[in-house]
Design an enzyme around this catalytic site. Structure first.
Site, PDB file in Angstrom:
ATOM      1  N   HIS A 196       5.045  -8.209  -2.449  1.00 60.76           N
ATOM      2  CA  HIS A 196       5.376  -9.099  -3.561  1.00 60.76           C
ATOM      3  C   HIS A 196       6.416  -8.389  -4.424  1.00 60.76           C
ATOM      4  CE1 HIS A 196       1.853 -11.508  -2.523  1.00 60.76           C
ATOM      5  NE2 HIS A 196       1.160 -10.383  -2.498  1.00 60.76           N
ATOM      6  N   CYS A 231      -7.769  -2.141   9.949  1.00 63.01           N
ATOM      7  CA  CYS A 231      -9.144  -1.905  10.380  1.00 63.01           C
ATOM      8  C   CYS A 231      -9.098  -1.513  11.846  1.00 63.01           C
ATOM      9  CB  CYS A 231      -9.991  -3.157  10.179  1.00 63.01           C
ATOM     10  SG  CYS A 231     -11.748  -2.900  10.459  1.00 63.01           S
ATOM     11  N   SER A 266      -6.109  -7.050  10.409  1.00 62.14           N
ATOM     12  CA  SER A 266      -5.521  -6.274   9.330  1.00 62.14           C
ATOM     13  C   SER A 266      -4.418  -7.121   8.706  1.00 62.14           C
ATOM     14  CB  SER A 266      -4.953  -4.960   9.872  1.00 62.14           C
ATOM     15  OG  SER A 266      -5.928  -4.260  10.630  1.00 62.14           O
TER      16      SER A 266
END
Length: 264
Positions: free
Chosen positions: A116, A139, A111
């Site tokens: 940002h 996941c 995962s």
């Protein structure tokens, strides 16, 4: 929220759960020098090192193990951090010949968590906007929604736009496909009430596609919270009213996702 009964799975839970958290901080500066000072300030507050610490805390909260971190501060402004995480513990694969240990199955549940930042400003109106985008993609059984409350507190945003979706499927022991493994009617289910009370919220959900979208705008408006380097008392009544109108329009445009008429 009611707990979903646990279902015995056939093999690995390979559902992918994606949480996208976009926050906006709005500010008004009268001069180019003040604007540059604000951007420098916000760039320092949300530098790559601090963002890394936030993401480490997110990984800890969702029960993930950090595998790798990449971080970067940009010139003239902005920062990025990318973190690869795993549901299982970090295991060194032996170089010797022979069968691999069972724990190496963690390669299936990779995962990632990324952030940002995007400082920007209006060329004429004195409005500066700072945006941070955080994506938590997992996941397996890890749920990114566990970290939502912490992310909200970490950024204390004026505007929040949150998306959550579940993709893929897993199977029970009879081969029956499961396209989601938990109950959810709205992202608001995972936001504490004391936070929900502070924001106006809009939901756009597509239940059959396991897509959930929530937008949040701060209810209370105090002009002093949006001025950088000076206070409301330093403005004339007309200046205060015009600045308030500019800030409110900026917030509404971001919240509703469209440009609005300039009434100032």
């Amino acid at each position: 929220m009611n707990e979903t009964p646990r279902v015995k799975l056939h093999g690995f839970n390979n559902l992918t759960k994606s949480l996208s958290f976009n926050m906006y901080d709005i500010c008004y500066t009268k001069t180019a020098k003040e604007r540059e000072a604000y951007i420098e300030y916000i760039d320092d507050v949300y530098n790559a090192e601090r963002l890394t610490n936030i993401l480490k805390r997110v990984a800890d909260m969702i029960g993930a193990h950090v595998l790798n971190i990449a971080k970067q501060d940009y010139v003239p402004q902005g920062a990025s951090v990318a973190m690869l995480v795993s549901e299982g513990p970090v295991v060194e694969v032996p170089e010797d010949d022979g069968p691999l240990p069972e724990a190496v199955v963690l390669s299936l549940d990779k995962s990632h968590i990324t952030v940002h930042t995007y400082p920007e400003y209006h060329p004429n109106d004195g409005i500066s906007t700072f945006r941070a985008d955080i994506d938590v993609v997992t996941c397996g059984e890890i749920s990114p929604l566990k970290a939502l409350d912490y992310l909200i507190h970490s950024f204390d945003a004026d505007i929040m736009i949150i998306d959550y979706r579940v993709r893929g499927f897993t199977r029970d022991i009879h081969g029956y496909k499961l396209f989601i493994d938990h109950d959810i009617t709205s992202i608001q289910d995972y936001i504490p009430e004391h936070i929900r009370e502070k924001y106006d919220m809009i939901d756009v959900n597509i239940y059959q596609e396991n897509i959930f979208h929530t937008k949040c705008k701060l209810k209370q408006f105090d002009l002093d919270n949006y001025l950088f380097g000076y206070a409301k008392e330093d403005l004339s009544e007309q200046e205060a009213n015009e600045t308030t109108a500019k800030l409110r329009r900026e917030m509404d445009e971001i919240f509703y996702g469209k440009n609005m008429p300039n009434t100032v």
